[in-house]
Design a protein around this motif. Structure first.
Motif: not given
Length: 100
Positions: A70-77, A79-99
């Motif tokens: 979560x912290x890393x994706x907050x940082x990515x968003x 420093x790279x706001x243009x890809x915010x939606x991609x990062x939100x999607x990727x974070x969701x996918x990774x966290x779902x896999x993690x659980x």
């Protein structure tokens, strides 16, 4: 009855080969070191999250992995706001896999 598949529905399989847990761990450590030198390396930050998820899937969980991701994706968003939606999607996918 089976569906004939191997049951391994791994979507995050970017390569045609499997890395060993030791290889994943050494990659994780190398990227962690890189991030101490270049804390805003987008590639490094994203790769670290994928590696945490992959290690966790093999029973080698990283302490506070979900929080770190979560912290890393907050940082990515930040420093790279243009890809915010991609990062939100990727974070969701990774966290779902993690659980899983």
């Amino acid at each position: 009855g089976g569906d004939g598949g191997d049951g391994g529905g791994s979507k995050m399989h970017a390569h045609g080969y499997e890395l060993s847990t030791d290889e994943l761990l050494s990659e994780f450590e190398a990227i962690d070191e890189l991030l101490q030198i270049e804390p805003n390396s987008k590639w490094g930050l994203l790769t670290l999250c994928v590696l945490m998820q992959a290690l966790s899937k093999r029973g080698h969980s990283i302490e506070n992995a979900a929080q770190k991701i979560n912290d890393i994706f907050d940082t990515l968003i930040r420093i790279d706001a243009l890809r915010k939606n991609y990062y939100l999607y990727a974070r969701k996918q990774i966290l779902e896999q993690l659980e899983m």
